[in-house]
Design an enzyme around this catalytic site. Structure first.
Site, mmCIF file in Angstrom:
data_model
loop_
_atom_site.group_PDB
_atom_site.id
_atom_site.type_symbol
_atom_site.label_atom_id
_atom_site.label_comp_id
_atom_site.label_asym_id
_atom_site.label_seq_id
_atom_site.Cartn_x
_atom_site.Cartn_y
_atom_site.Cartn_z
ATOM 1 N N ALA A 16 -3.167 -7.839 19.323
ATOM 2 C CA ALA A 16 -2.295 -8.003 20.498
ATOM 3 C C ALA A 16 -1.439 -9.250 20.352
ATOM 4 O O ALA A 16 -1.431 -10.117 21.215
ATOM 5 C CB ALA A 16 -3.153 -8.077 21.760
ATOM 6 N N GLY B 187 2.259 -6.549 18.098
ATOM 7 C CA GLY B 187 1.506 -5.480 18.762
ATOM 8 C C GLY B 187 1.748 -5.436 20.268
ATOM 9 O O GLY B 187 1.997 -4.357 20.828
ATOM 10 N N SER C 253 1.730 -4.113 10.758
ATOM 11 C CA SER C 253 1.789 -5.417 10.082
ATOM 12 C C SER C 253 2.650 -5.267 8.830
ATOM 13 O O SER C 253 2.657 -4.212 8.205
ATOM 14 C CB SER C 253 0.405 -5.867 9.628
ATOM 15 O OG SER C 253 -0.526 -5.808 10.664
ATOM 16 N N ALA D 109 13.066 -9.017 16.437
ATOM 17 C CA ALA D 109 13.139 -10.459 16.238
ATOM 18 C C ALA D 109 12.608 -11.119 17.505
ATOM 19 O O ALA D 109 12.839 -10.620 18.614
ATOM 20 C CB ALA D 109 14.573 -10.892 15.967
ATOM 21 N N CYS E 206 7.774 -14.707 9.509
ATOM 22 C CA CYS E 206 8.034 -13.611 8.568
ATOM 23 C C CYS E 206 8.796 -13.977 7.301
ATOM 24 O O CYS E 206 8.395 -13.564 6.218
ATOM 25 C CB CYS E 206 8.791 -12.503 9.289
ATOM 26 S SG CYS E 206 7.724 -11.607 10.425
ATOM 27 N N PHE F 140 10.814 -22.259 16.421
ATOM 28 C CA PHE F 140 11.547 -21.955 15.185
ATOM 29 C C PHE F 140 12.917 -21.362 15.470
ATOM 30 O O PHE F 140 13.776 -21.312 14.600
ATOM 31 C CB PHE F 140 10.725 -21.056 14.253
ATOM 32 C CG PHE F 140 10.754 -19.593 14.568
ATOM 33 C CD1 PHE F 140 9.894 -19.050 15.509
ATOM 34 C CD2 PHE F 140 11.650 -18.746 13.912
ATOM 35 C CE1 PHE F 140 9.921 -17.688 15.792
ATOM 36 C CE2 PHE F 140 11.679 -17.384 14.176
ATOM 37 C CZ PHE F 140 10.815 -16.857 15.129
HETATM 38 C C1 UDX Z 1 1.396 -9.861 12.710
HETATM 39 C C2 UDX Z 1 1.561 -10.173 11.236
HETATM 40 O O1 UDX Z 1 1.472 -11.579 11.058
HETATM 41 C C3 UDX Z 1 2.849 -9.710 10.683
HETATM 42 O O2 UDX Z 1 2.791 -9.740 9.277
HETATM 43 C C4 UDX Z 1 3.118 -8.334 11.048
HETATM 44 O O3 UDX Z 1 4.430 -7.999 10.724
HETATM 45 C C5 UDX Z 1 2.797 -8.002 12.479
HETATM 46 O O4 UDX Z 1 1.560 -8.523 12.900
HETATM 47 P P1 UDX Z 1 2.079 -11.196 14.851
HETATM 48 O O5 UDX Z 1 1.909 -10.106 15.841
HETATM 49 O O6 UDX Z 1 3.188 -12.168 15.038
HETATM 50 O O7 UDX Z 1 2.369 -10.604 13.423
HETATM 51 O O8 UDX Z 1 0.693 -11.928 14.589
HETATM 52 P P2 UDX Z 1 -0.275 -12.569 15.650
HETATM 53 O O9 UDX Z 1 0.494 -12.992 16.846
HETATM 54 O O10 UDX Z 1 -1.107 -13.552 14.901
HETATM 55 O O11 UDX Z 1 -1.183 -11.331 16.102
HETATM 56 C C6 UDX Z 1 -2.214 -10.768 15.393
HETATM 57 C C7 UDX Z 1 -3.362 -10.470 16.364
HETATM 58 O O12 UDX Z 1 -4.361 -9.707 15.671
HETATM 59 C C8 UDX Z 1 -4.056 -11.710 16.928
HETATM 60 O O13 UDX Z 1 -4.039 -11.678 18.320
HETATM 61 C C9 UDX Z 1 -5.490 -11.614 16.370
HETATM 62 O O14 UDX Z 1 -6.476 -12.088 17.274
HETATM 63 C C10 UDX Z 1 -5.624 -10.116 16.147
HETATM 64 N N1 UDX Z 1 -6.655 -9.739 15.165
HETATM 65 C C11 UDX Z 1 -6.685 -10.328 13.949
HETATM 66 C C12 UDX Z 1 -7.599 -8.774 15.506
HETATM 67 O O15 UDX Z 1 -7.589 -8.260 16.621
HETATM 68 N N2 UDX Z 1 -8.525 -8.422 14.568
HETATM 69 C C13 UDX Z 1 -8.607 -9.007 13.339
HETATM 70 O O16 UDX Z 1 -9.475 -8.669 12.547
HETATM 71 C C14 UDX Z 1 -7.644 -9.984 13.009
HETATM 72 C C1 UDX Z 2 12.884 -11.847 11.644
HETATM 73 C C2 UDX Z 2 13.768 -10.600 11.487
HETATM 74 O O1 UDX Z 2 15.051 -10.856 12.059
HETATM 75 C C3 UDX Z 2 13.113 -9.402 12.151
HETATM 76 O O2 UDX Z 2 13.875 -8.235 11.922
HETATM 77 C C4 UDX Z 2 11.724 -9.227 11.571
HETATM 78 O O3 UDX Z 2 11.051 -8.168 12.234
HETATM 79 C C5 UDX Z 2 10.911 -10.502 11.713
HETATM 80 O O4 UDX Z 2 11.599 -11.594 11.127
HETATM 81 P P1 UDX Z 2 12.427 -13.581 13.606
HETATM 82 O O5 UDX Z 2 11.693 -14.357 12.553
HETATM 83 O O6 UDX Z 2 11.773 -13.331 14.911
HETATM 84 O O7 UDX Z 2 12.825 -12.143 13.031
HETATM 85 O O8 UDX Z 2 13.795 -14.350 13.915
HETATM 86 P P2 UDX Z 2 15.281 -14.363 13.320
HETATM 87 O O9 UDX Z 2 16.217 -14.171 14.449
HETATM 88 O O10 UDX Z 2 15.443 -13.478 12.168
HETATM 89 O O11 UDX Z 2 15.445 -15.879 12.869
HETATM 90 C C6 UDX Z 2 14.701 -16.423 11.780
HETATM 91 C C7 UDX Z 2 15.115 -17.856 11.525
HETATM 92 O O12 UDX Z 2 16.425 -17.930 10.988
HETATM 93 C C8 UDX Z 2 15.134 -18.747 12.766
HETATM 94 O O13 UDX Z 2 14.587 -20.006 12.448
HETATM 95 C C9 UDX Z 2 16.597 -18.836 13.101
HETATM 96 O O14 UDX Z 2 16.914 -19.976 13.860
HETATM 97 C C10 UDX Z 2 17.202 -18.878 11.705
HETATM 98 N N1 UDX Z 2 18.618 -18.473 11.639
HETATM 99 C C11 UDX Z 2 18.998 -17.226 12.021
HETATM 100 C C12 UDX Z 2 19.562 -19.355 11.115
HETATM 101 O O15 UDX Z 2 19.237 -20.479 10.743
HETATM 102 N N2 UDX Z 2 20.875 -18.948 11.022
HETATM 103 C C13 UDX Z 2 21.281 -17.704 11.397
HETATM 104 O O16 UDX Z 2 22.475 -17.400 11.260
HETATM 105 C C14 UDX Z 2 20.308 -16.818 11.927
#
Ligand code: UDX
Ligand code: UDX
Length: 461
Positions: free
Chosen positions: A15, A19, A133, A166, A278, A340
C-alpha cells in the site's frame, strides 16, 4: 459475505506510493469490483483508513473517500486477501540491492519473492498475478516458475502492468493516462488474462490507449521509459554547465530545442538534479542487465546519465561555496524545499539530501524548510551532526541567513515576499536557484546576488 455483491475481487499487496493511489482509482472507477489493498505495515494501513493518508498526493483523498468502505478496503490480513481475490497486483518495494552479487545496481527482489511464495502457500484457486512493482526484465519468468511449482494443481498466470504515474500528479496520470501497458504471455491462457485486464482498465481508459505486448517488452518498457526521461534531464543539465561557461541561457536553449516537434518541450528543465525512487534505481537495473549480458558499452552509456546527475548536484554546492567567498562555515543557509519534486512529501533520492549533507560537511548552519516533507527530511538526516534546523515557515528559515538554496520547485516559493526575506537576511544576501523558478531580475533589483542553473549569475560585485 460482502464479496457476493461484487463481480470480481482484486487484491493489491503493498500500500505504498504506487499501490495505494492505483487501487483507489480502480475502485473509484469500477464500483462492481471489490478492491482490497493489503500491507504488512499496520500503521500504513491504519493511515489509509483515516483522514490522514500515509502519502500526500493532490486529489487522492477525494478518490479514496469516494470508494472506501464501498468497494475499497485496506487491511493487514494479506492471506485472506490472497485467498479471496482472482487478480492480485503486487506492488511491494524493489529497492537497489545493498549486499552481495549486484550490490548497488541489481534490484533486491526478496520482498517480491517472499510475496510470491506466500501466494503459493495460501492460495486455494487459480490466480492472475500482476507485476506493478518495477522489476528487472524476465522477473515474471522466475516468478512464474516459483508460483507454478506448487503441488496443489493451481495455475498462476503472471502479467506485467508497469505503472507510469508520476508523484504529485498520480491521480491525474491514473485517471487520464497517456497509455496503460499490459504485458502477458501470448499463450491461450495468457491472452485470456490480457483480455480480462484490458476490460478492467477499459472501465475508464479509452481502449486505443491500452497497449498490449509480451511480458518482457512490458518489463523492459518501464525501465526504458524512466531511463529516457532521466536521460533528457541529464542532457539538459549537461548543457546547463556549458551555458554557465558561455553566457548562453539554458532556458532559452531548452525552449529553442523543445520547439522541434521531434524533441518536444517536456523534461527539459535544467535543475540541481533529478531525484525520486525510480530514475536512479531503474537505470541501475538497466546497467546491471546490460552488464549481465556482456553489453558493457550499453551499460556505460546509461550509467553516465546517473554520473551526470551526481555531477550536477556537486556543481550546485561547489558554486555556492565559491560564490560565498570560499567559506560557508558558521553561515546560516536556508534550504527551500526538501522533497524530490513539488507536490509531494516524498524525499527518496532527493538532491536536497546531498546538498544538506555537503553544506553540513562545510560546517554551515543549515535550516530546511518544506511544505510537506519535513517529517521525511528529519528521517533522512537523522544521522547528521552539526547545526541543523527544520521549519515549515520559509520566513523563519531565512532569519539571519546568508543564503537561500532552492532545491524543490514548490510554486509557493515563487510567491513569497522577497523584500521581506532580503530584509531579514545577512548581507550580502545570496539566492541559489537550483530549479530556476524565481524571478531572477527582480531578486537582483531587490539586492540579492542571484545564481541560477545554466544562466549568468546576477551579482552586485
Ligand atoms: C514500489 C517499488 O519501490 C517500485 O519499484 C514499484 O514501481 C512500485 O512499488 P512504492 O509504492 O513507491 O514503489 O513503494 P513503497 O511506498 O515503499 O510501498 C511498498 C509497500 O509494500 C510498503 O508499504 C511496504 O510495507 C509493503 N510491503 C513490502 C509489503 O506489504 N510486503 C512486503 O513483503 C514488502
Ligand atoms: C517518474 C516517471 O515520470 C514516472 O512515469 C514513473 O512511473 C516513476 O518515475 P517521478 O519520479 O514521480 O516519476 O517524478 P518525475 O516527474 O518524473 O520527476 C523526477 C525528477 O526529475 C524530479 O526530481 C524532478 O524534479 C526532476 N525533473 C523533472 C527535472 O529536474 N527536470 C525536468 O524537466 C523534469
Amino acid at each position: 459475505m460482502a464479496t457476493r455483491r461484487f463481480k470480481k475481487h482484486i487484491a493489491c499487496i503493498g500500500a505504498g506510493y504506487v499501490g495505494g493511489p492505483t487501487m483507489a482509482v480502480i475502485a473509484a472507477k469500477c464500483p462492481d469490483i471489490k478492491v482490497t489493498v493489503v500491507d504488512i505495515s499496520a500503521p500504513r494501513i491504519k493511515a489509509w483508513e483515516s483522514d490522514n493518508l500515509p502519502i500526500y498526493e493532490p486529489g487522492l483523498f477525494d478518490v479514496v473517500k469516494k470508494a472506501r468502505g464501498r468497494n475499497l478496503f485496506f487491511s493487514t490480513d494479506v492471506d485472506a486477501a490472497i485467498k479471496d481475490a482472482g487478480i492480485i497486483f503486487v506492488s511491494v518495494n524493489t529497492p537497489t540491492k545493498t549486499f552481495g552479487e549486484g550490490a548497488g545496481k541489481a534490484a533486491d527482489l526478496q520482498y517480491w519473492e517472499k510475496t510470491a511464495r506466500n501466494i503459493v502457500k495460501v492460495a486455494t484457486s487459480n490466480k492472475i498475478i500482476v507485476e506493478k512493482s518495477t522489476l528487472p526484465v524476465r522477473t515474471a519468468h522466475a516468478m512464474e516458475r516459483i508460483l507454478n511449482a506448487n503441488e496443489k494443481g493451481i495455475h498462476f498466470e503472471v502479467a506485467s502492468n508497469p505503472e507510469f504515474l508520476a508523484e504529485g500528479s498520480a491521480i491525474k496520470d491514473l485517471l487520464n493516462p497517456d497509455r496503460v501497458l499490459l504485458g502477458t504471455q501470448e499463450t491461450k491462457a495468457g491472452l485470456a488474462v490480457r483480455k480480462e485486464l484490458v476490460d478492467l482498465y477499459a472501465h475508464w481508459v479509452n481502449r486505443a490507449n491500452i497497449i498490449t505486448s509480451n511480458v518482457w517488452s512490458a518489463e523492459l518498457s518501464k525501465l526504458a521509459a524512466n531511463a529516457f526521461l532521466a536521460q533528457r534531464i541529464s542532457s539538459i543539465n549537461s548543457i546547463s554547465a556549458i551555458c554557465e561557461k558561455t553566457e548562453a541561457d539554458v532556458s532559452e536553449v531548452g525552449y529553442a530545442i523543445g520547439r522541434d516537434s521531434r524533441i518536444g518541450a517536456k523534461f527539459l528543465q535544467a535543475s540541481v538534479g533529478f531525484g525520486g525512487s525510480c530514475f536512479k534505481k531503474d537505470i541501475l537495473n538497466l546497467v546491471y542487465l546490460s552488464e549481465h549480458y556482456g553489453l558493457s558499452e550499453v551499460a556505460q552509456y546509461w550509467e553516465n546519465v546517473i554520473k551526470l546527475n551526481d555531477y550536477q548536484v556537486t556543481r550546485f554546492v561547489r558554486a555556492m561555496i565559491s560564490a560565498m567567498f570560499n567559506t560557508i562555515a558558521k553561515k546560516r543557509i536556508a534550504v527551500f524545499g526538501f522533497a524530490f519534486k513539488a507536490n509531494t512529501g516524498d524525499t527518496r533520492e532527493s538532491p536536497a539530501i546531498y546538498v544538506v549533507k555537503k553544506l553540513l560537511d562545510e560546517h554551515a548552519c543549515v535550516v530546511v524548510t518544506d511544505p510537506k516533507a519535513i517529517a521525511n527530511a528529519k528521517d533522512d538526516l537523522a544521522d547528521c551532526t552539526g547545526s541543523l534546523e527544520f521549519t515549515a515557515d520559509p520566513y523563519a528559515a531565512v532569519r539571519g541567513a546568508h543564503a537561500v538554496a532552492v532545491c524543490t520547485e514548490w510554486d509557493e516559493y515563487r510567491k513569497l515576499d522577497y523584500r521581506r526575506i532580503f530584509a531579514a537576511m545577512e548581507k550580502p544576501a545570496f539566492v541559489f536557484d537550483g530549479r530556476n523558478i524565481l524571478d531572477h531580475g527582480r531578486l537582483f533589483e531587490i539586492g540579492f546576488n542571484v545564481f541560477p542553473i545554466g544562466k549568468k549569475p546576477l551579482t552586485h560585485y
